[in-house]
Design a protein around this motif. Structure first.
Motif, PDB file in Angstrom:
ATOM      1  N   SER A 172       0.866  -1.264  -0.012  1.00 37.53           N
ATOM      2  CA  SER A 172      -0.019   0.079   0.065  1.00 37.53           C
ATOM      3  C   SER A 172       0.991   1.394   0.044  1.00 37.53           C
ATOM      4  N   TRP A 173       1.781   1.279   0.761  1.00 32.81           N
ATOM      5  CA  TRP A 173       2.602   2.552   1.064  1.00 32.81           C
ATOM      6  C   TRP A 173       3.512   2.933  -0.186  1.00 32.81           C
ATOM      7  N   LEU A 174       4.050   1.552  -0.806  1.00 32.48           N
ATOM      8  CA  LEU A 174       4.834   1.633  -2.178  1.00 32.48           C
ATOM      9  C   LEU A 174       3.948   2.419  -3.223  1.00 32.48           C
ATOM     10  N   CYS A 175       2.518   1.732  -3.279  1.00 30.76           N
ATOM     11  CA  CYS A 175       1.654   2.273  -4.521  1.00 30.76           C
ATOM     12  C   CYS A 175       1.401   3.651  -4.238  1.00 30.76           C
ATOM     13  N   TYR A 176       1.152   4.046  -2.834  1.00 28.96           N
ATOM     14  CA  TYR A 176       0.688   5.291  -2.667  1.00 28.96           C
ATOM     15  C   TYR A 176       1.742   6.427  -2.725  1.00 28.96           C
ATOM     16  N   PHE A 177       2.832   6.141  -2.383  1.00 27.31           N
ATOM     17  CA  PHE A 177       4.030   7.074  -2.543  1.00 27.31           C
ATOM     18  C   PHE A 177       4.401   7.469  -4.175  1.00 27.31           C
ATOM     19  N   LYS A 178       4.495   6.314  -4.804  1.00 24.26           N
ATOM     20  CA  LYS A 178       4.484   6.302  -6.147  1.00 24.26           C
ATOM     21  C   LYS A 178       3.519   7.233  -6.749  1.00 24.26           C
ATOM     22  N   ALA A 179       2.179   6.852  -6.394  1.00 28.12           N
ATOM     23  CA  ALA A 179       1.014   7.546  -7.125  1.00 28.12           C
ATOM     24  C   ALA A 179       1.052   9.090  -6.932  1.00 28.12           C
ATOM     25  N   ILE A 180       1.872   9.498  -5.530  1.00 29.59           N
ATOM     26  CA  ILE A 180       1.818  10.951  -5.153  1.00 29.59           C
ATOM     27  C   ILE A 180       2.971  11.605  -5.867  1.00 29.59           C
ATOM     28  N   GLN A 181       3.909  11.014  -6.383  1.00 28.77           N
ATOM     29  CA  GLN A 181       5.029  11.273  -7.050  1.00 28.77           C
ATOM     30  C   GLN A 181       4.522  11.597  -8.482  1.00 28.77           C
ATOM     31  N   MET A 182       3.521  10.808  -9.053  1.00 29.02           N
ATOM     32  CA  MET A 182       3.081  10.864 -10.381  1.00 29.02           C
ATOM     33  C   MET A 182       1.787  11.905 -10.493  1.00 29.02           C
ATOM     34  N   GLY A 183       1.226  12.108  -9.231  1.00 24.15           N
ATOM     35  CA  GLY A 183      -0.175  12.666  -9.446  1.00 24.15           C
ATOM     36  C   GLY A 183      -0.387  13.809  -8.369  1.00 24.15           C
ATOM     37  N   GLU A 184      -1.391  14.415  -8.449  1.00 29.20           N
ATOM     38  CA  GLU A 184      -1.469  15.483  -7.309  1.00 29.20           C
ATOM     39  C   GLU A 184      -1.942  14.703  -6.169  1.00 29.20           C
ATOM     40  N   VAL A 185      -1.636  15.469  -5.061  1.00 24.33           N
ATOM     41  CA  VAL A 185      -1.765  14.785  -3.462  1.00 24.33           C
ATOM     42  C   VAL A 185      -3.373  14.895  -3.353  1.00 24.33           C
ATOM     43  N   SER A 186      -3.930  15.907  -3.697  1.00 27.53           N
ATOM     44  CA  SER A 186      -5.373  15.996  -3.719  1.00 27.53           C
ATOM     45  C   SER A 186      -6.393  15.306  -4.442  1.00 27.53           C
ATOM     46  N   ARG A 187      -5.639  14.592  -5.352  1.00 31.06           N
ATOM     47  CA  ARG A 187      -6.240  13.639  -6.338  1.00 31.06           C
ATOM     48  C   ARG A 187      -6.163  12.052  -5.901  1.00 31.06           C
ATOM     49  N   VAL A 188      -4.807  11.818  -5.495  1.00 25.43           N
ATOM     50  CA  VAL A 188      -4.313  10.731  -5.096  1.00 25.43           C
ATOM     51  C   VAL A 188      -4.941  10.232  -3.603  1.00 25.43           C
ATOM     52  N   ALA A 189      -5.029  10.977  -2.851  1.00 24.11           N
ATOM     53  CA  ALA A 189      -5.610  10.814  -1.309  1.00 24.11           C
ATOM     54  C   ALA A 189      -7.178  10.159  -1.436  1.00 24.11           C
ATOM     55  N   PRO A 190      -7.883  10.806  -2.277  1.00 23.36           N
ATOM     56  CA  PRO A 190      -9.577  10.363  -2.022  1.00 23.36           C
ATOM     57  C   PRO A 190      -9.422   9.001  -2.932  1.00 23.36           C
ATOM     58  N   ILE A 191      -8.664   8.704  -3.765  1.00 21.49           N
ATOM     59  CA  ILE A 191      -8.840   7.149  -4.267  1.00 21.49           C
ATOM     60  C   ILE A 191      -8.395   6.471  -3.401  1.00 21.49           C
ATOM     61  N   ASP A 192      -7.339   6.829  -2.524  1.00 19.83           N
ATOM     62  CA  ASP A 192      -6.965   5.817  -1.562  1.00 19.83           C
ATOM     63  C   ASP A 192      -7.789   5.549  -0.381  1.00 19.83           C
ATOM     64  N   LYS A 193      -8.673   6.369  -0.412  1.00 20.05           N
ATOM     65  CA  LYS A 193      -9.837   6.306   0.976  1.00 20.05           C
ATOM     66  C   LYS A 193     -10.744   5.206   0.460  1.00 20.05           C
ATOM     67  N   LEU A 194     -10.883   4.726  -1.101  1.00 24.53           N
ATOM     68  CA  LEU A 194     -11.766   3.955  -1.237  1.00 24.53           C
ATOM     69  C   LEU A 194     -11.263   2.370  -0.524  1.00 24.53           C
ATOM     70  N   SER A 195     -10.164   2.317   0.201  1.00 25.20           N
ATOM     71  CA  SER A 195      -9.828   1.335   0.934  1.00 25.20           C
ATOM     72  C   SER A 195     -10.856   1.201   2.055  1.00 25.20           C
ATOM     73  N   ILE A 229     -25.066   2.691   2.312  1.00 23.40           N
ATOM     74  CA  ILE A 229     -25.385   3.865   1.859  1.00 23.40           C
ATOM     75  C   ILE A 229     -23.952   4.756   1.791  1.00 23.40           C
ATOM     76  N   GLY A 230     -23.373   4.653   3.006  1.00 24.24           N
ATOM     77  CA  GLY A 230     -21.911   5.248   3.233  1.00 24.24           C
ATOM     78  C   GLY A 230     -21.081   4.871   2.177  1.00 24.24           C
ATOM     79  N   SER A 231     -21.031   3.741   2.009  1.00 28.39           N
ATOM     80  CA  SER A 231     -19.964   3.137   0.860  1.00 28.39           C
ATOM     81  C   SER A 231     -20.515   3.678  -0.437  1.00 28.39           C
ATOM     82  N   VAL A 232     -21.484   3.589  -0.730  1.00 31.77           N
ATOM     83  CA  VAL A 232     -21.880   4.036  -2.251  1.00 31.77           C
ATOM     84  C   VAL A 232     -21.560   5.683  -2.219  1.00 31.77           C
ATOM     85  N   LEU A 233     -21.754   6.420  -1.204  1.00 35.90           N
ATOM     86  CA  LEU A 233     -21.438   7.877  -0.875  1.00 35.90           C
ATOM     87  C   LEU A 233     -20.092   8.019  -1.168  1.00 35.90           C
TER      88      LEU A 233
END
Length: 135
Positions: free
Chosen positions: A77-100, A122-126
């Motif tokens: 998770s950390w390896l993917c997350y930090f690579k994603a942050i390097q390649m994309g914007e933190v403000s866009r990566v973090a919400p996707i990560d919260k799909l966890s 309902i919370g999961s759908v939102l």
């Protein structure tokens, strides 16, 4: 107390994302390895300070298997997350990560046989819809 700790976890996770911004110019795997050493030192420091090292003898084989699997999942998770942050914007990566959260709820049903309530569904759908809005 668990709600406070969960809230603090979210706050610290947010800072983790913000601080990761400073790692844009270094290898994400190297950065993850260095961060892991810091986490390791902090965790063992707390263990020794609290005198909880004695509990290691009580760990079962099952405990060890799940600790190792959890560690591998955390590392991936950390390896993917930090690579994603390097390649994309933190403000866009973090919400996707919260799909966890959604994945955890699904897996808790499939593996742990926990029941989903209508409110949780309902919370999961939102959360999912909210995440899609960030893409």
């Amino acid at each position: 107390m668990w709600k406070l700790l969960a809230f603090l976890s979210a706050v610290f996770a947010a800072f983790t994302s913000i601080f990761a911004y400073g790692m844009k110019n270094i290898d994400s795997t190297l950065a993850t390895a260095i961060r892991t050493v810091v986490v390791l030192a902090l965790a063992w420091g707390i263990i020794f300070a609290n005198g909880n090292i004695k509990g290691i003898k009580d760990l079962t084989a099952t405990n060890w298997v799940f600790l190792i699997l959890s560690g591998l999942a955390t590392g991936a998770s950390w390896l993917c997350y930090f690579k994603a942050i390097q390649m994309g914007e933190v403000s866009r990566v973090a919400p996707i990560d919260k799909l966890s959260v959604v994945f955890t709820l699904i897996l808790s049903c499939l593996i742990l046989h926990e029941k989903l309530t209508i409110k949780t569904t309902i919370g999961s759908v939102l959360i999912t819809v909210g995440t899609l809005l960030f893409l």
